[in-house]
Design an enzyme around this catalytic site. Structure first.
Site, mmCIF file in Angstrom:
data_model
loop_
_atom_site.group_PDB
_atom_site.id
_atom_site.type_symbol
_atom_site.label_atom_id
_atom_site.label_comp_id
_atom_site.label_asym_id
_atom_site.label_seq_id
_atom_site.Cartn_x
_atom_site.Cartn_y
_atom_site.Cartn_z
ATOM 1 N N VAL A 26 27.672 56.452 38.056
ATOM 2 C CA VAL A 26 27.276 56.441 36.598
ATOM 3 C C VAL A 26 25.869 55.645 36.419
ATOM 4 O O VAL A 26 25.844 54.603 36.822
ATOM 5 C CB VAL A 26 28.314 55.604 35.767
ATOM 6 C CG1 VAL A 26 27.757 55.616 34.389
ATOM 7 C CG2 VAL A 26 29.652 56.439 35.808
ATOM 8 N N MET A 65 29.005 59.789 32.483
ATOM 9 C CA MET A 65 29.432 59.919 31.100
ATOM 10 C C MET A 65 30.665 59.206 30.501
ATOM 11 O O MET A 65 31.430 59.777 29.809
ATOM 12 C CB MET A 65 29.322 61.589 30.652
ATOM 13 C CG MET A 65 30.284 62.467 31.148
ATOM 14 S SD MET A 65 29.970 64.017 30.809
ATOM 15 C CE MET A 65 31.356 64.498 31.691
ATOM 16 N N PRO A 66 31.146 58.146 31.415
ATOM 17 C CA PRO A 66 32.446 57.772 30.645
ATOM 18 C C PRO A 66 32.408 57.398 29.323
ATOM 19 O O PRO A 66 31.212 56.718 28.789
ATOM 20 C CB PRO A 66 32.706 56.713 31.751
ATOM 21 C CG PRO A 66 31.653 56.894 32.955
ATOM 22 C CD PRO A 66 30.631 57.494 32.430
ATOM 23 N N PHE A 67 33.486 57.473 28.880
ATOM 24 C CA PHE A 67 33.647 56.787 27.346
ATOM 25 C C PHE A 67 34.843 55.559 27.693
ATOM 26 O O PHE A 67 35.877 56.232 28.289
ATOM 27 C CB PHE A 67 34.146 57.387 26.383
ATOM 28 C CG PHE A 67 34.171 56.826 25.124
ATOM 29 C CD1 PHE A 67 33.377 56.297 24.435
ATOM 30 C CD2 PHE A 67 35.492 56.840 24.494
ATOM 31 C CE1 PHE A 67 33.387 55.673 23.138
ATOM 32 C CE2 PHE A 67 35.872 56.162 23.284
ATOM 33 C CZ PHE A 67 34.639 55.752 22.493
ATOM 34 N N THR A 98 37.534 57.609 29.876
ATOM 35 C CA THR A 98 37.479 59.238 29.759
ATOM 36 C C THR A 98 36.395 59.670 30.506
ATOM 37 O O THR A 98 35.324 59.189 30.255
ATOM 38 C CB THR A 98 37.629 59.640 28.276
ATOM 39 O OG1 THR A 98 38.646 59.206 27.532
ATOM 40 C CG2 THR A 98 37.521 61.174 28.083
#
Length: 139
Positions: free
Chosen positions: A34, A1-3, A72
């Site tokens: 990911v 769930m990286p932003f 993030t």
């Protein structure tokens, strides 16, 4: 769930921006556990006086093609995983869109599951079964 927030100077073509974003996602999938469809990125283009960086601090020399990548993440990763991402990202960005490794800066921030809402006004990742829904789509 990286932003992922990608910051660079204005003036690059849409194809360049697509290649940049695609290479970042590919590196995350290959080295950072990911899922392919877990893709949330934003590209910020700045005037010359709006993206300020030192040309030689701990690397360089940096050119006007400098790119700052802020990622993030919710789940902490090991130092080894981060190092693998740094290396793979530099390799992929050199291939496409042709970015020099000296011009790539990456910074991580970590957050907790309750810090993320993917919509519907709820923190999906606080539910114990959220991974099943992420793989299978919305339920």
């Amino acid at each position: 769930m990286p932003f992922v927030r990608i910051s660079l100077r204005k003036g690059k073509s849409p194809d360049y921006l697509t290649a940049l974003a695609d290479s970042i996602q590919r590196a995350l999938v290959e080295t950072f556990d990911v899922p392919e469809n877990d893709r949330f990125q934003t590209i910020h283009q700045h005037d010359e006086n709006e993206l300020i960086f030192d040309r030689t601090y701990l690397s360089g020399p940096r050119s006007a093609d400098f790119v700052y990548i802020s990622i993030t993440i919710g789940r902490p990763r090991t130092a080894e995983m981060k190092a693998a991402l740094y290396r793979r990202l530099a390799e992929l960005l050199a291939q496409s869109p042709g970015l020099r490794p000296e011009d790539v800066m990456i910074v991580f921030s970590t957050s907790a599951p309750e810090d993320w809402s993917f919509g519907d006004g709820i923190a999906q990742m606080t539910d114990p079964d959220w991974r099943l829904r992420a793989v299978g789509g919305r339920q």
